[in-house]
Design a protein around this motif. Sequence first.
Motif, short mmCIF file in Angstrom:
data_model
loop_
_atom_site.label_atom_id
_atom_site.label_comp_id
_atom_site.label_asym_id
_atom_site.label_seq_id
_atom_site.Cartn_x
_atom_site.Cartn_y
_atom_site.Cartn_z
N GLN A 1 -3.93 -5.92 22.28
CA GLN A 1 -2.59 -5.98 21.70
C GLN A 1 -2.05 -4.58 21.42
N GLY A 2 -2.88 -3.71 20.92
CA GLY A 2 -2.46 -2.34 20.63
C GLY A 2 -2.64 -1.39 21.79
N ASP A 3 -3.11 -1.91 22.94
CA ASP A 3 -3.34 -1.10 24.13
C ASP A 3 -4.16 0.14 23.78
N ASN A 4 -5.32 -0.09 23.14
CA ASN A 4 -6.12 1.06 22.71
C ASN A 4 -7.61 0.73 22.78
N PHE A 5 -8.35 1.67 23.37
CA PHE A 5 -9.81 1.65 23.34
C PHE A 5 -10.25 2.95 22.70
N SER A 6 -11.02 2.85 21.60
CA SER A 6 -11.38 4.05 20.84
C SER A 6 -12.88 4.15 20.65
N ALA A 7 -13.34 5.40 20.52
CA ALA A 7 -14.74 5.69 20.22
C ALA A 7 -14.78 6.67 19.06
N PHE A 8 -15.56 6.34 18.05
CA PHE A 8 -15.67 7.17 16.84
C PHE A 8 -17.14 7.31 16.49
N SER A 9 -17.56 8.53 16.20
CA SER A 9 -18.94 8.79 15.81
C SER A 9 -18.94 9.84 14.70
N ARG A 10 -19.75 9.59 13.66
CA ARG A 10 -19.81 10.53 12.54
C ARG A 10 -21.25 10.72 12.09
N LEU A 11 -21.71 11.95 12.10
CA LEU A 11 -23.02 12.32 11.57
C LEU A 11 -22.80 12.96 10.21
N GLN A 12 -23.47 12.43 9.18
CA GLN A 12 -23.34 12.95 7.82
C GLN A 12 -24.71 13.33 7.29
N TRP A 13 -24.79 14.57 6.80
CA TRP A 13 -26.02 15.06 6.16
C TRP A 13 -25.68 15.50 4.74
N LYS B 1 -30.26 10.37 3.11
CA LYS B 1 -29.35 11.52 3.06
C LYS B 1 -28.80 11.92 4.42
N LEU B 2 -29.28 11.28 5.49
CA LEU B 2 -28.84 11.62 6.85
C LEU B 2 -28.47 10.33 7.57
N PHE B 3 -27.17 10.22 7.97
CA PHE B 3 -26.66 8.97 8.54
C PHE B 3 -25.84 9.26 9.80
N LEU B 4 -25.92 8.33 10.73
CA LEU B 4 -25.09 8.38 11.94
C LEU B 4 -24.39 7.04 12.07
N SER B 5 -23.05 7.05 12.11
CA SER B 5 -22.28 5.82 12.27
C SER B 5 -21.43 5.93 13.54
N ASN B 6 -21.37 4.83 14.28
CA ASN B 6 -20.65 4.79 15.55
C ASN B 6 -19.80 3.53 15.61
#
Length: 737
Positions: free
Chosen positions: A689-701, A677-682
């Motif tokens: 090519q897209g000239d992009n560096f991204s960081a995404f993090s999501r905590l779900q409870w 029931k408790l997850f962390l995704s990164n």
Amino acid sequence: MKIVWSSCFLLISLISFAQNGGSDTRSLFKYTIQKTIVPIQLDGIAQENEWEAHDVTTNFYNHWPNDEGQAQNQTEVKITYDDNNLYILAKCYDKGERIIQSLVRDNDSDYWGSDNFSVAIDPVNTKQSGFMFGVTAGGAELEGSLTIEGSQTWMSENWDNRWASKTSQYDGYWLVEMEIPFKTLRYNANQRTWGINFIRGDKQNNAYTTWTQFPVNFNGVSMNYMGSLEWDQSPERAKGTFIFNPYVTSSSTRDYEEENQTETQLESDIGGEVKVALTSSLNLDLTLFPDFSNADVDQQVTNITRFSIFLPEQRNFFLENNDIFSNFGTYDIKPFFSRRIGIMEGEPIPIDFGGRLTGNLTQNLRIGVMNVQTRSTEEFAAQNYSVGAFQQKVLKRSVIKGLFINRQATSKTEELDYTRNAGLEFSYISENGKLNNTFMYHTSLTPQNYKDTHFYGLSGNYISKRFRTGWLLNVVGENYITELGINPRLENYNAQTEETIRLGYTLINPWVRYITFVKGENKKLNYHGLRTWNNLYLNSDGSFNEVENNVAYDFEYKNTARLNLIARYQKVDLLFPTELIGDDFTPIPIDDYSFFRFDLRYRADSRKTFVWNTNIGYGQFFNGTRMGAMLQGSFRLRPWGSFGLTYDFNDIRLAEGFGENKIHLMRFNGNISFSNKLFLSNVLQYNSQGDNFSAFSRLQWRYSPMSDLFLIYNENHDTTGLGIKNRSVVLKVTYWL
């Protein structure tokens, strides 16, 4: 048109050949369900006083990779119900060794890669739509909607609704109890027979077994090969037909590329969704100020084709029951693609409200109506989107389908601004499902009243256990405009004049595959086989435009590893100067090009702690060469963590004077399951090519059924000096009332 009529004649001659064969599993496999007189406690324990009065069904059959004989590790199932819920108990026998890839819910690959038990249900009993609920031995849940494409049943895990389960593990078996509320399902309250099947995933043996026995060329959730759930009395209409799912968000955002935005913006929003069961089989969904901040981040891809690519829909409001709207056209052309709503030129556009009515009006008539209103912005006018669709079942399994789409500007327009699309399709499916074919005709309407606004053709296949073949024919007019759909090949970009030119075309796509299944206890392979697929594109006047011929040999090993050897030949009559590796280089000129390419793909045993796969290819590329290599590895600390790294590299070297470019794409995924029931995704992604560096993090409870707390962090940088583009932090809370 000669091609169309010739193809129709060939298909009609095949129909009688494909009608015979295949058993009626709904009459052969039956379970009579009786109402419980003892309250069922959802605890993952088979209490005798709860379940002893109910019949048990067992004798599961092998389905994959072998569809002969009974399962080595058997499964026992009992079913009952009370006034509010359907209950299922499954006892899954094994030798005590289980694979649990993750505790994360709604993760398709981790679910099917683990020991699991699933139930597939067709409550309307029409073999056209349904639901699937599943649980791994570790308690990770997966639910999805079932839809028909051709003669195959597919599951979309994006459908989300309320239900519950509990699991427990023992030395020689594991148990699962499921509780599915009637108000989660859509059914005919006067109907006493439902379609149902049970699917067991036994990953130690890399096998899938099913309650009913049917050919391996159909997947385990196939609605055509379900058994029957016979009710002792008709289930009453579900109680509690009104569901309210509000949300509240608080966000901190800043766009560093916007000169006028000099500080972080703090915002709070409220909104929600309402679900109303108008009947037991017809549902109304309403949304006000929907928020999609918790949707999965888009996976970056490398595009070295001449046409645009389209990323998949990630927003739940558009995904639930989406098949009634999206199941038109072919893989190359989709008249409706929901991601076109609320996203303009890659930027999200606020949606004020939306409504969607979906379900069955009668036993054989399924409908869908959707209306969405977007807000006006500084750059874009407010838009109203309306979509209507129906599916009328005819004959044994065939369907007549209709679609209407309207996009209408509702602000900032001096003259009438709209586009409309309409289409009609007939999908013939033989009784045993081996032969299917869809005939389609679509058209578009704009204020300019263009000519050549048609799209018509056919698409189908014939599938037996070993021999499989398919065909596709698309005839597209140069003014078949699909603003709410996908039709990338229609628009051709002239890199020299910077113009976009619409050109009609015809696509002919036949394919053939032959599979040899390997038998024997000591076998190394499950199967091996040859396949070929070919794409021929003609200009609207019938002249040659492009051809791609492919041949591959595939091996799937008993230990889940896979090996693919692929050879490709492509010939292109390039009609416009084209940029392939970026606008910093000289476009390649108009000419005839032909080139060969060879690829090797390998995926290692997915049951191991460390899993890797690779794709290596080399060949000619227009007037130069291209070398591509992809390496992916993931390390699992089962069941609580998985960490993966992907590197995709392309080295393109065109003829002298047209440039060279090395394109890098890297992605890191780190997922942690603190519980089920408790997850962390990164996710970290680098795309040169897209000239992009991204960081995404999501905590779900998931603090309560269908109620979640999300904490989302997202930022983007350029890839040259890693200068920041934007950053956001969002806190979102949803609650299911």
